[in-house]
Design an enzyme around this catalytic site. Structure first.
Site, mmCIF file in Angstrom:
data_model
loop_
_atom_site.group_PDB
_atom_site.id
_atom_site.type_symbol
_atom_site.label_atom_id
_atom_site.label_comp_id
_atom_site.label_asym_id
_atom_site.label_seq_id
_atom_site.Cartn_x
_atom_site.Cartn_y
_atom_site.Cartn_z
ATOM 1 N N HIS A 167 0.854 -1.212 -0.072
ATOM 2 C CA HIS A 167 -0.060 0.013 0.105
ATOM 3 C C HIS A 167 0.818 1.453 -0.033
ATOM 4 O O HIS A 167 0.425 2.320 -0.041
ATOM 5 C CB HIS A 167 -1.029 -0.124 1.170
ATOM 6 C CG HIS A 167 -0.541 0.283 2.431
ATOM 7 N ND1 HIS A 167 -0.121 -0.523 3.369
ATOM 8 C CD2 HIS A 167 -0.386 1.622 3.025
ATOM 9 C CE1 HIS A 167 0.354 -0.039 4.514
ATOM 10 N NE2 HIS A 167 0.348 1.584 4.270
ATOM 11 N N ASP A 221 -0.159 -7.579 1.813
ATOM 12 C CA ASP A 221 0.279 -5.960 2.130
ATOM 13 C C ASP A 221 1.951 -6.117 1.835
ATOM 14 O O ASP A 221 2.652 -5.787 3.073
ATOM 15 C CB ASP A 221 -0.271 -5.262 3.028
ATOM 16 C CG ASP A 221 0.080 -3.771 2.976
ATOM 17 O OD1 ASP A 221 0.381 -3.468 1.998
ATOM 18 O OD2 ASP A 221 -0.038 -3.162 3.760
ATOM 19 N N SER A 257 3.992 2.966 7.873
ATOM 20 C CA SER A 257 3.919 1.811 7.212
ATOM 21 C C SER A 257 5.062 1.294 6.199
ATOM 22 O O SER A 257 5.910 2.311 5.970
ATOM 23 C CB SER A 257 2.848 2.220 6.132
ATOM 24 O OG SER A 257 1.613 2.387 6.621
#
Length: 232
Positions: A40, A85, A178
């Site tokens: 992502h 992910d 992230s």
């Protein structure tokens, strides 16, 4: 990272900084030519900086790279941002190890529940208003039992994810972390994926992509087998 302290300048030579227009992520250097981050974190146009500590005071050995090739799981469900992910990136030219740059190898064993894990990143250190530090922050959290996590998220996390946090809350990865690593007992076991809407909610630990489950896929791609699929 919430509830942490400034990382030591010498403890994260494998941690790199991915930035694009208006957002950034962490990533992990796994060898001279390859880095791993969250899928992502992808965008059409990003650069990566290795050897960074302070965003203002540059290390003399910092190196900037562009992606040469990007790999996400061919069997990823594209309508689900957080499915599988993980993204593997080949750098446009190899990195040479230096004082602040060195890879972190892929895990040789799966992680065990209760392990102490280190999180790190340039993400927000406060909520609900975000504050982005100049240097990465680090904290220690624990690997949580998968069933506990499924309960907290109504069965949401996939089997190829890990949950980690502290049940009393207050220590967690947050916006901007992230793609960075979860390091358990010195091994690269997770990639920061997502968490509760507000970071640091104790009963809802952070969700991390389980790197061990993807080591075969990563190694096959590095070896040139780009048809390799990921675990379901």
């Amino acid at each position: 990272v919430l509830g942490g302290d400034e990382c030591d300048i010498n403890e994260h030579p494998f941690l790199a900084f991915l930035y694009s227009h208006g957002y950034f992520c962490g990533l992990t250097l796994i060898n001279q030519e390859w880095v791993v981050t969250a899928a992502h974190c992808d965008s059409t146009n990003f650069q990566m900086q290795l050897g960074v500590h302070s965003k203002k005071v540059l290390n003399e050995d910092e190196q900037t790279r562009n992606p040469k090739e990007k790999f996400i799981c061919p069997n990823k469900n594209m309508s689900e941002v957080l499915d599988k992910d993980i993204m593997l990136i080949k750098l446009d030219k190899p990195i040479s190890n230096s004082k602040h740059i060195a890879p972190l190898s892929l895990p040789s064993n799966p992680p065990s529940v209760g392990s102490v894990c280190r999180i790190m990143g340039w993400g927000s250190i406060t909520i609900p208003n975000e504050t982005y530090p100049d240097v990465p922050y680090c904290a220690n959290i624990n690997l949580v039992d998968y069933e506990v996590c499924q309960g907290a998220y109504n069965g949401l996390p996939a089997k190829t994810t890990l949950c980690a946090g502290v049940l009393e809350g207050g220590k967690d990865t947050c916006v901007g972390d992230s793609g960075g690593p979860l390091i358990c007992n010195g091994q690269f076991q997770g990639i920061v994926s997502y968490g509760a809407h507000s970071c640091g909610q104790g009963p809802k630990p952070g969700i991390y992509t389980n790197v061990f489950d993807y080591t075969d896929w990563i190694q096959r791609n590095i070896a040139g087998n780009t048809d390799a699929t990921c675990p379901p």
